[in-house]
Scaffold this motif. Sequence first.
Motif, short mmCIF file in Angstrom:
data_model
loop_
_atom_site.label_atom_id
_atom_site.label_comp_id
_atom_site.label_asym_id
_atom_site.label_seq_id
_atom_site.Cartn_x
_atom_site.Cartn_y
_atom_site.Cartn_z
N UNK A 30 0.54 -0.86 0.24
CA UNK A 30 -0.25 0.40 0.34
C UNK A 30 0.92 1.11 -0.13
N UNK A 31 2.15 1.07 -0.06
CA UNK A 31 3.55 2.45 -0.71
C UNK A 31 2.87 3.21 -1.25
N UNK A 32 2.87 2.61 -2.35
CA UNK A 32 2.65 3.36 -4.19
C UNK A 32 1.60 2.45 -4.31
N UNK A 33 0.25 3.81 -5.05
CA UNK A 33 -0.48 2.86 -5.55
C UNK A 33 -0.80 2.90 -6.82
N UNK A 34 -0.68 1.92 -7.53
CA UNK A 34 -0.33 2.16 -8.54
C UNK A 34 -1.32 0.17 -9.80
N UNK A 35 -2.09 0.04 -10.55
CA UNK A 35 -2.37 -0.69 -11.62
C UNK A 35 -2.58 0.10 -12.89
N UNK A 41 0.46 6.42 -8.51
CA UNK A 41 0.31 7.99 -7.35
C UNK A 41 2.09 8.00 -8.04
N UNK A 42 2.48 9.50 -9.41
CA UNK A 42 2.86 9.97 -9.37
C UNK A 42 3.71 10.71 -7.96
N UNK A 43 5.20 10.45 -8.14
CA UNK A 43 6.31 10.39 -7.09
C UNK A 43 7.49 11.10 -7.73
N UNK A 44 8.08 11.78 -6.77
CA UNK A 44 9.21 12.29 -6.73
C UNK A 44 10.52 11.63 -6.19
N UNK A 45 10.81 11.89 -7.34
CA UNK A 45 12.16 10.35 -6.89
C UNK A 45 13.95 11.44 -7.25
N UNK A 217 8.73 11.24 -2.13
CA UNK A 217 7.82 11.85 -1.57
C UNK A 217 6.37 11.03 -3.00
N UNK A 218 5.35 11.63 -2.71
CA UNK A 218 4.35 11.44 -3.47
C UNK A 218 3.94 12.34 -3.79
N UNK A 219 3.62 13.21 -5.14
CA UNK A 219 3.03 14.57 -5.63
C UNK A 219 1.93 14.29 -5.82
N UNK A 224 -3.59 11.64 -2.22
CA UNK A 224 -2.45 10.74 -2.14
C UNK A 224 -1.37 11.43 -1.97
N UNK A 225 -1.15 12.92 -2.05
CA UNK A 225 0.08 13.81 -1.55
C UNK A 225 0.82 13.46 -0.15
N UNK A 226 2.04 12.95 -0.01
CA UNK A 226 2.89 12.69 1.66
C UNK A 226 4.19 11.93 0.85
#
Length: 234
Positions: A30-35, A41-45, A217-219, A224-226
Amino acid sequence: MLIGIAAVITALVVTFIGRPYVIPSQSMEPTLHGCAGCTGDRIYVQKLSYYFSDPKPGDVVVFVGPTDSWNRHYRSIRSTNTAVRGVQNFLSFFGLVPPDENDLVKRVIATGGQTVKCCDEQGRILVLDDEPGATWQPLDEPYIQTSNPDRNNPFNPERPDIPFNAGGRAFGPVKVPAGNLWVMGDNRRESADSRYHMDDEYQGTVPISDVRGKAVFKIWPLGRIGFVRSEDPQ
C-alpha cells in the motif's frame, strides 16, 4: 531569453537533482498505488542522497532493469514516427515525458555483502551480515501488503533446493555482491522483484549504478500527497 534559461535550469534539475515518475503497477501497495488502467501515484525521485552514500535497507528506490530478465516484457513508450519520437526524447530532458527505459520501483531489503533468504518459522525474511559471529536476523516489515504466502506453514529445511515458487515463498540464500542490492516489492504476491531473476548474472540483485534515485514524495493525486518513508527492516 528567460524561457531558454528556465529550460536549461529545468534540464539540469531533472538530470542531477531529481524527476517525477509514475507508478505503473500494484507491486508497491500500500506504500505506492498503481494498477493497469488506473491513475497511479506520481512520485518525486531525488538523486542527491546517492551522490554521497549508497542506498540503505528500507529505502524505496527507482532503478532501470539491469538485465534481459528484468526487461523481457518492456516495450518502448516512444512513437514509431521519427519526428514525434524526437519531440518525446527532447521533452524527456525536462521531465515532461518519461524516459524510454524500464524504470522499476522497489524497496531495498539487503545490501552488498549481506546474505538474504526466506523464511523462518514465522514466514519472515532473514538477513545475515558479512561479519564474524553474525547470525540470521528476521526482518520487521510493517509496510508489506500481505504477509508471506503460507506464513503458517514453516519453511521446510529439508527442501533447501527450492529457489522460489509461484506463491512467493522460499528463496535463497543469496549473497548480495558488493555494490548491489536485493530489492522486493511491498506487495509480495504481486511483485516480480529480485526473487524472479535469480537466474540472471547478478542472481536477481540490482547494481547500485542502475539506481536512478530515492523515492521521497508522492506528488499526485491530491488525496495521496505525502512523504515516501524509508523504514529499515533490519
